[in-house]
Write a protein that holds these residues in place. Structure first.
Motif, PDB file in Angstrom:
ATOM      1  N   ARG A 183       0.808  -1.225   0.000  1.00 56.40           N
ATOM      2  CA  ARG A 183       0.000   0.000   0.000  1.00 56.40           C
ATOM      3  C   ARG A 183       0.841   1.275   0.000  1.00 56.40           C
ATOM      4  O   ARG A 183       0.308   2.366  -0.173  1.00 56.40           O
ATOM      5  N   GLY A 184       2.153   1.155   0.268  1.00 58.67           N
ATOM      6  CA  GLY A 184       2.980   2.338   0.371  1.00 58.67           C
ATOM      7  C   GLY A 184       2.781   3.088   1.668  1.00 58.67           C
ATOM      8  O   GLY A 184       3.260   4.214   1.835  1.00 58.67           O
ATOM      9  N   THR A 185       2.070   2.490   2.609  1.00 57.44           N
ATOM     10  CA  THR A 185       1.775   3.090   3.903  1.00 57.44           C
ATOM     11  C   THR A 185       1.476   1.970   4.891  1.00 57.44           C
ATOM     12  O   THR A 185       1.086   0.870   4.487  1.00 57.44           O
ATOM     13  N   SER A 186       1.644   2.258   6.160  1.00 56.32           N
ATOM     14  CA  SER A 186       1.313   1.264   7.183  1.00 56.32           C
ATOM     15  C   SER A 186      -0.144   1.340   7.610  1.00 56.32           C
ATOM     16  O   SER A 186      -0.571   0.624   8.520  1.00 56.32           O
ATOM     17  N   ASP A 187      -0.925   2.202   6.970  1.00 54.32           N
ATOM     18  CA  ASP A 187      -2.344   2.358   7.289  1.00 54.32           C
ATOM     19  C   ASP A 187      -3.196   1.442   6.417  1.00 54.32           C
ATOM     20  O   ASP A 187      -2.901   1.239   5.236  1.00 54.32           O
ATOM     21  N   LEU A 188      -4.268   0.927   7.000  1.00 50.59           N
ATOM     22  CA  LEU A 188      -5.250   0.176   6.227  1.00 50.59           C
ATOM     23  C   LEU A 188      -6.070   1.130   5.368  1.00 50.59           C
ATOM     24  O   LEU A 188      -6.107   2.340   5.627  1.00 50.59           O
ATOM     25  N   PRO A 189      -6.733   0.625   4.331  1.00 49.19           N
ATOM     26  CA  PRO A 189      -7.637   1.486   3.560  1.00 49.19           C
ATOM     27  C   PRO A 189      -8.796   1.965   4.437  1.00 49.19           C
ATOM     28  O   PRO A 189      -9.004   1.483   5.551  1.00 49.19           O
ATOM     29  N   ASP A 190      -9.560   2.911   3.904  1.00 54.54           N
ATOM     30  CA  ASP A 190     -10.707   3.450   4.629  1.00 54.54           C
ATOM     31  C   ASP A 190     -11.789   2.383   4.729  1.00 54.54           C
ATOM     32  O   ASP A 190     -12.336   1.944   3.725  1.00 54.54           O
ATOM     33  N   ILE A 191     -12.076   1.958   5.950  1.00 54.08           N
ATOM     34  CA  ILE A 191     -13.014   0.854   6.190  1.00 54.08           C
ATOM     35  C   ILE A 191     -14.297   1.338   6.868  1.00 54.08           C
ATOM     36  O   ILE A 191     -15.375   0.789   6.629  1.00 54.08           O
ATOM     37  N   GLU A 192     -14.211   2.353   7.695  1.00 51.85           N
ATOM     38  CA  GLU A 192     -15.353   2.774   8.503  1.00 51.85           C
ATOM     39  C   GLU A 192     -16.587   3.040   7.645  1.00 51.85           C
ATOM     40  O   GLU A 192     -16.543   3.786   6.658  1.00 51.85           O
TER      41      GLU A 192
END
Length: 207
Positions: free
Chosen positions: A111-120
């Motif tokens: 993903r190029g980031t340690s964050d998950l995609p927007d899930i909420e």
């Protein structure tokens, strides 16, 4: 029996469509789930992304999952199995820390980031190429749950019957095309079940 992961994904997509499953986001578990998840995302007209966890292997048998570590640092431990085979606590802690870092590194690579995609608030379908012990799927589903989706469905071509039953506690719905009583390993239900490289898996995200 499935020809390969792509054909399994096409059959899984057809079943989800038949059941009227609606998704905003399909999350594949790297690496092997991405060829399965791509046809599912296309059929559901949903974005395709990833959710990552890394299994914690038993001493002298790393393929036997005694738990799993998620990229967000959450850990699921199979305590009955750990106790039954006598896994030392220091092994669990050492492997836990190593697999958390491995999961974070893989998420960043994909993903190029340690964050998950927007899930909420989104309707999420988590896809894997199959479920044996369920350790990795469980850790991934718990990550998704923490992000407050509108709903979360686990969809797989094949699962061991016991794991499919257990995973109902982690998702709103569990859909497995096959839950054969003769289950021993995921690969026995594919004619072609070679390793999927990170480069190949990432390519499915770019389509």
């Amino acid at each position: 029996m499935f020809d390969d992961r792509t054909e399994a994904g096409e059959r899984l997509a057809a079943e989800l469509d038949r059941r009227g499953v609606v998704a905003d986001l399909v999350l594949g578990i790297p690496r092997g789930a991405l060829p399965v998840a791509r046809p599912v995302a296309d059929a559901l007209d949903a974005d395709l992304d990833v959710v990552v966890a890394s299994k914690i292997g038993a001493p002298h048998n790393p393929e036997l999952a005694i738990g799993a570590a998620a990229s967000d640092g959450a850990v699921w431990r199979n305590e009955p199995l750990i106790d039954r085979i006598g896994v030392p606590q220091d092994h669990v802690e050492r492997e836990r820390d190593r697999e958390i870092e491995a999961a974070r590194a893989k998420l960043e690579r994909y993903r190029g980031t340690s964050d998950l995609p927007d899930i909420e608030g989104n309707r999420v379908v988590v896809v894997d190429d199959g479920v044996a012990t369920g350790a990795t799927a469980r850790a991934c589903l718990r990550q998704v749950r923490e992000k407050n989706p509108a709903s979360v469905t686990l969809a797989v071509p094949v699962s061991s019957p016991d794991s499919a039953d257990d995973l109902h506690a982690e998702a709103d719905e569990v859909i497995a095309l096959q839950t054969p009583p003769t289950f021993r390993a995921v690969g026995q239900f594919y004619r072609q079940f070679g390793q999927v490289s990170d480069e190949e898996a990432i390519a499915y995200l770019d389509r």
